[in-house]
Design an enzyme around this catalytic site. Structure first.
Site, PDB file in Angstrom:
ATOM      1  N   SER A  40       0.802  -1.226   0.000  1.00  0.00           N
ATOM      2  CA  SER A  40       0.000   0.000   0.000  1.00  0.00           C
ATOM      3  C   SER A  40       0.836   1.277   0.000  1.00  0.00           C
ATOM      4  CB  SER A  40      -0.890  -0.028   1.255  1.00  0.00           C
ATOM      5  OG  SER A  40      -1.348   1.254   1.590  1.00  0.00           O
ATOM      6  N   ASP A  52      -0.222  10.832   1.803  1.00  0.00           N
ATOM      7  CA  ASP A  52      -0.211   9.940   0.629  1.00  0.00           C
ATOM      8  C   ASP A  52      -0.553  10.801  -0.595  1.00  0.00           C
ATOM      9  OD1 ASP A  52      -0.403   7.727  -1.063  1.00  0.00           O
ATOM     10  OD2 ASP A  52      -2.470   7.302  -0.469  1.00  0.00           O
ATOM     11  N   ASP A  79       0.600  -1.302  -5.303  1.00  0.00           N
ATOM     12  CA  ASP A  79      -0.160  -0.067  -5.478  1.00  0.00           C
ATOM     13  C   ASP A  79       0.746   0.934  -6.182  1.00  0.00           C
ATOM     14  OD1 ASP A  79      -1.598   2.250  -5.195  1.00  0.00           O
ATOM     15  OD2 ASP A  79      -1.444   2.348  -3.009  1.00  0.00           O
ATOM     16  N   ARG A 153      -7.759   1.027 -11.862  1.00  0.00           N
ATOM     17  CA  ARG A 153      -8.557   1.544 -10.733  1.00  0.00           C
ATOM     18  C   ARG A 153      -9.205   2.858 -11.144  1.00  0.00           C
ATOM     19  NH1 ARG A 153      -5.896   2.822  -4.805  1.00  0.00           N
ATOM     20  NH2 ARG A 153      -7.046   4.741  -4.302  1.00  0.00           N
TER      21      ARG A 153
HETATM   22  C1  SPV Z   1      -3.677   2.532  -0.419  1.00  0.00           C
HETATM   23  O1  SPV Z   1      -3.800   1.746   0.527  1.00  0.00           O
HETATM   24  O2  SPV Z   1      -2.630   3.116  -0.666  1.00  0.00           O
HETATM   25  C2  SPV Z   1      -4.816   2.784  -1.300  1.00  0.00           C
HETATM   26  C3  SPV Z   1      -6.172   2.606  -0.785  1.00  0.00           C
HETATM   27  O3  SPV Z   1      -4.597   3.174  -2.431  1.00  0.00           O
HETATM   28  S1  SPV Z   1      -6.744   4.180  -0.291  1.00  0.00           S
HETATM   29  O4  SPV Z   1      -5.798   4.684   0.681  1.00  0.00           O
HETATM   30  O5  SPV Z   1      -8.070   4.004   0.267  1.00  0.00           O
HETATM   31  O6  SPV Z   1      -6.790   5.031  -1.461  1.00  0.00           O
HETATM   32 MG    MG Z   2      -2.697   3.967  -2.648  1.00  0.00          MG
END
Ligand code: SPV
Ligand code: MG
Length: 288
Positions: A40, A52, A79, A153
Site C-alpha cells: 500500500s 499519501d 499499489d 482503478r
Molecule cells: C492505499 O492503501 O494506498 C490505497 C487505498 O490506495 S486508499 O488509501 O483508500 O486510497
Molecule cells: Mg494507494
C-alpha cells in the site's frame, strides 16, 4: 512462472487481501491466512509520516515491495498510484515491479501528483479516458513476459462524477486490456458500490476497498457475484498505531514495562518472525 493470484480471483471465489507497509506486516498478514498482500502506498506514506500525495518516490515504494516479495510466498499486489506519470513512465515502472516479482499492479486514473482518496475535500482530478487506456495498454505490454495482472482503478466515484462515468471508465479500461477493475468509493455505506456492481455486466471482475463502508462483509461482497477481490487498504498501519498507542500509554502510566511485558509478544516471537532459526541453520552449514 504461473501467477498464483489468477487462481484466487476466478468466478465463484473472493480473494481477501491485507495491506502491508513492510515485510513484517506482510508476514503477519500471510500468517493470518490472507490470500494476498497489498503493498500500500497509503501505508508506506503513513509509515514515513507524510501524506499519501505522491511525495514518496517510485523507488521508495519499489524497495518496500521488493523486500515484501522476498519475505512472503503469498502473492503481492503493488499499489502504483497513478503510475508516476504518463504511459512511458508506466511502462518503466511496471517493468521494475514485474522484475521484483509482484503478482499484480494497480494503477489509478487520477492526475499526478495524486491526493489520497479518502481525504475530505481532497484534490481528485482524473485523466482523460483515452489517456488512461494508453497507460493500461502500456502496463499490459510491460508486464506481458511476467504473467502479471493489471488492475485498472477508477476514482470516478471518489471524484463525485457518478455511477455512469464510473461504469463508462470501467468499460473503457476493460477494453484496453485490464485484467480487473478496482472501483473505489468514499461513501460511508455500501449502496454506491452495490449499485455499481449490479450495473456492471462486463466480463472483467471487480476489486473493492471497503475502508469507508466497513459494514459490507465478505459474504455480502461475494453475493454480488462479480467481485473477485477485497483489499483491506490500511488495516495494518491502523492496527499498528492502535497497539503502539495502548502499550506506550501503559508504560508511561505504570512508570515501567512490568505490566505491559505480559501482554505483548515476546522477543522470541520476534526472533521467529525474523526466521532466526533459519540463519542459525545456515551458520551450522557454512561457518567454518
Ligand atoms: C492505499 O492503501 O494506498 C490505497 C487505498 O490506495 S486508499 O488509501 O483508500 O486510497
Ligand atoms: Mg494507494
Amino acid at each position: 512462472m504461473t501467477n498464483k493470484l489468477r487462481d484466487l480471483v476466478h468466478p465463484g471465489r473472493l480473494a481477501s487481501v491485507m495491506s502491508a507497509h513492510n515485510p513484517l506486516s506482510a508476514r503477519l498478514a500471510e500468517l493470518a491466512g490472507f490470500d494476498g498482500i497489498w503493498a500500500s502506498g497509503f501505508e508506506l506514506s503513513a509509515a514515513y509520516g507524510v501524506p499519501d500525495a505522491s511525495l514518496l518516490s517510485f523507488s521508495q515504494h519499489l524497495d518496500m515491495t521488493r523486500a515484501i516479495v522476498e519475505r512472503v510466498s503469498t502473492p503481492v499486489i503493488a499499489d502504483l498510484d497513478t503510475g508516476y506519470g504518463n504511459a512511458v513512465n508506466v511502462m518503466h515502472v511496471v517493468r521494475s515491479y514485474a522484475r521484483a516479482g509482484v503478482a499484480a499492479v494497480v494503477i489509478e486514473d487520477k492526475t499526478f501528483p495524486k491526493d489520497t482518496s479518502l481525504l475530505a475535500g481532497g484534490r481528485q482530478d482524473l485523466v482523460r479516458i483515452e489517456e488512461f487506456q494508453g497507460k493500461i495498454a502500456a502496463a499490459r505490454d510491460a508486464g506481458s513476459g511476467h504473467d502479471l495482472l493489471v488492475v485498472a482503478r477508477t476514482e470516478a466515484l471518489i471524484a463525485d462524477l457518478g455511477l455512469d462515468e464510473a461504469l463508462q471508465r470501467a468499460q473503457a479500461y476493460s477494453e484496453a486490456g485490464a485484467d480487473m477493475i478496482l472501483v473505489h468509493s468514499k461513501q460511508k455505506t455500501p449502496e454506491e458500490i452495490i449499485a455499481f456492481a449490479r450495473r456492471w455486466h462486463g466480463e472483467t471482475r471487480l476489486v473493492v476497498v471497503p475502508t469507508a463502508y466497513p459494514d459490507l462483509t465478505e459474504d455480502g461482497i461475494h453475493e454480488l457475484g462479480n467481485i473477485g477481490m477485497v483489499i483491506y487498504g490500511n488495516h495494518a498501519v491502523r492496527a499498528a498505531v492502535t497497539a503502539m498507542r495502548q502499550v506506550f500509554a501503559e508504560i508511561r502510566a505504570d512508570g515501567g514495562i512490568r505490566n505491559v511485558d505480559k501482554r505483548i509478544v515476546t522477543v522470541e516471537e520476534i526472533f521467529d518472525l525474523q526466521r532466526v532459526a533459519e540463519m542459525k541453520a545456515t551458520e551450522q552449514s557454512y561457518l567454518r
